[in-house]
Design a protein around this motif. Structure first.
Motif, short mmCIF file in Angstrom:
data_model
loop_
_atom_site.label_atom_id
_atom_site.label_comp_id
_atom_site.label_asym_id
_atom_site.label_seq_id
_atom_site.Cartn_x
_atom_site.Cartn_y
_atom_site.Cartn_z
N LEU A 266 -14.59 53.20 47.25
CA LEU A 266 -13.16 52.91 47.40
C LEU A 266 -12.94 51.83 48.43
CD1 LEU A 266 -11.54 56.45 47.47
CD2 LEU A 266 -11.38 54.77 45.66
N PRO A 267 -12.15 50.81 48.11
CA PRO A 267 -11.78 49.86 49.15
C PRO A 267 -10.94 50.57 50.21
CG PRO A 267 -11.05 49.12 46.96
CD PRO A 267 -11.61 50.49 46.81
N THR A 268 -10.91 50.02 51.39
CA THR A 268 -10.16 50.62 52.48
C THR A 268 -8.72 50.87 52.10
OG1 THR A 268 -11.60 49.54 54.07
CG2 THR A 268 -9.49 50.33 54.90
N SER A 269 -8.10 49.93 51.37
CA SER A 269 -6.69 50.10 51.02
C SER A 269 -6.48 51.33 50.15
CB SER A 269 -6.16 48.85 50.32
OG SER A 269 -6.90 48.60 49.14
N SER A 270 -7.40 51.64 49.24
CA SER A 270 -7.28 52.83 48.40
C SER A 270 -7.43 54.10 49.23
CB SER A 270 -8.33 52.82 47.29
OG SER A 270 -8.10 51.74 46.42
N ARG A 271 -8.37 54.10 50.16
CA ARG A 271 -8.54 55.27 51.03
C ARG A 271 -7.30 55.46 51.89
NH1 ARG A 271 -13.89 53.21 51.89
NH2 ARG A 271 -13.19 52.47 53.91
N ASP A 272 -6.75 54.38 52.41
CA ASP A 272 -5.53 54.48 53.23
C ASP A 272 -4.37 55.01 52.41
OD1 ASP A 272 -6.98 53.43 55.34
OD2 ASP A 272 -6.14 51.41 55.16
N ALA A 273 -4.24 54.56 51.16
CA ALA A 273 -3.16 55.03 50.28
C ALA A 273 -3.34 56.52 49.99
CB ALA A 273 -3.15 54.22 48.99
N GLU A 274 -4.57 56.95 49.71
CA GLU A 274 -4.84 58.36 49.44
C GLU A 274 -4.52 59.22 50.66
OE1 GLU A 274 -8.82 58.84 47.99
OE2 GLU A 274 -8.32 57.97 46.03
N GLU A 275 -4.89 58.74 51.83
CA GLU A 275 -4.62 59.51 53.05
C GLU A 275 -3.12 59.61 53.30
OE1 GLU A 275 -5.22 61.84 56.41
OE2 GLU A 275 -6.45 61.43 54.65
N ALA A 276 -2.38 58.54 53.05
CA ALA A 276 -0.91 58.59 53.20
C ALA A 276 -0.32 59.60 52.22
CB ALA A 276 -0.31 57.21 52.99
N ALA A 277 -0.83 59.61 50.99
CA ALA A 277 -0.34 60.56 49.98
C ALA A 277 -0.66 61.99 50.42
CB ALA A 277 -0.97 60.27 48.63
N ARG A 278 -1.88 62.21 50.89
CA ARG A 278 -2.28 63.56 51.31
C ARG A 278 -1.40 64.05 52.46
NH1 ARG A 278 -4.57 66.18 54.90
NH2 ARG A 278 -5.15 64.40 56.16
N GLN A 279 -1.20 63.21 53.46
CA GLN A 279 -0.40 63.61 54.61
C GLN A 279 1.06 63.87 54.21
OE1 GLN A 279 -0.86 60.62 57.63
NE2 GLN A 279 -2.98 61.16 58.05
N GLY A 280 1.62 62.96 53.44
CA GLY A 280 3.02 63.11 53.04
C GLY A 280 3.25 64.35 52.19
N SER B 150 2.70 57.88 42.96
CA SER B 150 2.52 56.44 43.09
C SER B 150 2.70 56.12 44.56
CB SER B 150 3.56 55.67 42.27
OG SER B 150 3.40 55.97 40.90
N VAL B 151 1.74 55.40 45.11
CA VAL B 151 1.79 55.02 46.52
C VAL B 151 1.84 53.50 46.58
CG1 VAL B 151 0.69 55.32 48.78
CG2 VAL B 151 0.34 57.04 47.00
N VAL B 152 2.80 52.97 47.33
CA VAL B 152 2.98 51.52 47.41
C VAL B 152 2.79 51.04 48.83
CG1 VAL B 152 4.52 51.46 45.40
CG2 VAL B 152 5.49 51.68 47.68
N ARG B 153 2.38 49.79 48.94
CA ARG B 153 2.23 49.18 50.27
C ARG B 153 3.54 48.50 50.64
NH1 ARG B 153 -2.22 46.69 53.35
NH2 ARG B 153 -3.60 47.25 51.65
N GLU B 154 4.05 48.88 51.80
CA GLU B 154 5.22 48.20 52.36
C GLU B 154 4.81 47.70 53.74
OE1 GLU B 154 8.83 50.50 52.34
OE2 GLU B 154 8.91 50.55 50.15
N GLY B 155 4.55 46.40 53.83
CA GLY B 155 4.03 45.83 55.07
C GLY B 155 2.63 46.36 55.32
N ASP B 156 2.43 46.99 56.47
CA ASP B 156 1.12 47.56 56.82
C ASP B 156 1.01 49.03 56.43
OD1 ASP B 156 0.31 45.17 57.89
OD2 ASP B 156 0.91 45.67 59.93
N LEU B 157 2.07 49.61 55.87
CA LEU B 157 2.08 51.03 55.56
C LEU B 157 1.93 51.31 54.08
CD1 LEU B 157 5.11 52.15 57.76
CD2 LEU B 157 2.69 52.39 58.31
N TRP B 158 1.31 52.43 53.75
CA TRP B 158 1.29 52.95 52.40
C TRP B 158 2.29 54.10 52.37
CZ3 TRP B 158 -0.95 50.91 48.21
CH2 TRP B 158 -1.97 49.97 48.40
N LEU B 159 3.22 54.07 51.40
CA LEU B 159 4.27 55.08 51.28
C LEU B 159 4.32 55.63 49.86
CD1 LEU B 159 7.08 53.16 53.20
CD2 LEU B 159 5.61 54.96 54.12
N ILE B 160 4.62 56.92 49.75
CA ILE B 160 4.76 57.53 48.43
C ILE B 160 6.06 57.03 47.82
CG2 ILE B 160 4.96 59.69 47.16
CD1 ILE B 160 3.52 61.04 49.58
#
Length: 196
Positions: free
Chosen positions: A62-76, A181-191
């Motif tokens: 997984l690229p870092t961006s995918s891992r970051d998106a998954e972690e944001a989804a898990r936390q949210g 669906s998780v999207v990038r807004e600036g430096d953040l990944w948001l559901i």
């Protein structure tokens, strides 16, 4: 000072000077200091396979961006599906607590229309009377997901909930499955979307 000591001092100064020069010239060319330090302290490679450290296949895929998106989804989703029936009116309150992990569009929608297969009803009232809290444990996977982009990642999440009342625990059945669906807004990944 003997000639031998003088030669040693000169050699030490020359080596330190060379290392400092190499460090400064490399960092000026755009390399970071960590990679320069690593390259200066690394010994020559050997031909044996044992010298190569194993690669963590799970994180390498997984690229870092995918891992970051998954972690944001898990936390949210963990926050959105952790409920406090004794004080929450319904699960909308949990979506309010999860606002930091949601896009503004989704937060506005979920605060008005947050429905799950379970929620306020007889079970909710029992939890409230018992002063129970419902804790979520979320696993995020990619089974049949569309291809990731730099700005959008789609995943499926399984939410396991446990009602905790004092020292008693009770597994909430069935588990909840959602597609996010998780999207990038600036430096953040948001559901941006949650579908049941």
């Amino acid at each position: 000072m003997s000639a031998r000591k003088l030669v040693i001092v000169v050699l030490v100064v020359a080596v330190v000077g060379f290392l400092a020069y190499a460090y400064l010239s490399r960092t000026n060319d755009g390399e970071d200091s960590a990679s320069v330090a690593a390259s200066m302290t690394t010994s020559a490679p050997t031909a044996t396979a044992a010298a190569v450290s194993p690669v963590d296949v799970e994180t390498a895929e997984l690229p870092t961006s995918s891992r970051d998106a998954e972690e944001a989804a898990r936390q949210g989703l963990t926050v959105a599906f952790t409920w406090y029936p004794a004080t929450d009116t319904n699960q909308n309150d949990a979506y309010g607590r999860a606002r930091n992990w949601l896009t503004g569009r989704l937060a506005d929608r979920m605060l008005v229309d947050a429905r799950t297969e379970r929620g306020p009803g007889v079970q909710w009232d029992e939890w409230a009377q018992e002063q129970a809290k419902v804790i979520a444990d979320v696993s995020v996977e990619c089974s049949g997901c569309t291809e990731d982009t730099d700005t959008v990642v789609h995943r499926v999440a399984t939410i396991k909930q446990t009602a905790v009342d004092g020292s008693n625990t009770d597994t909430v059945k069935p588990d909840t499955t959602v597609w996010v669906s998780v999207v990038r807004e600036g430096d953040l990944w948001l559901i941006d979307d949650i579908r049941y």
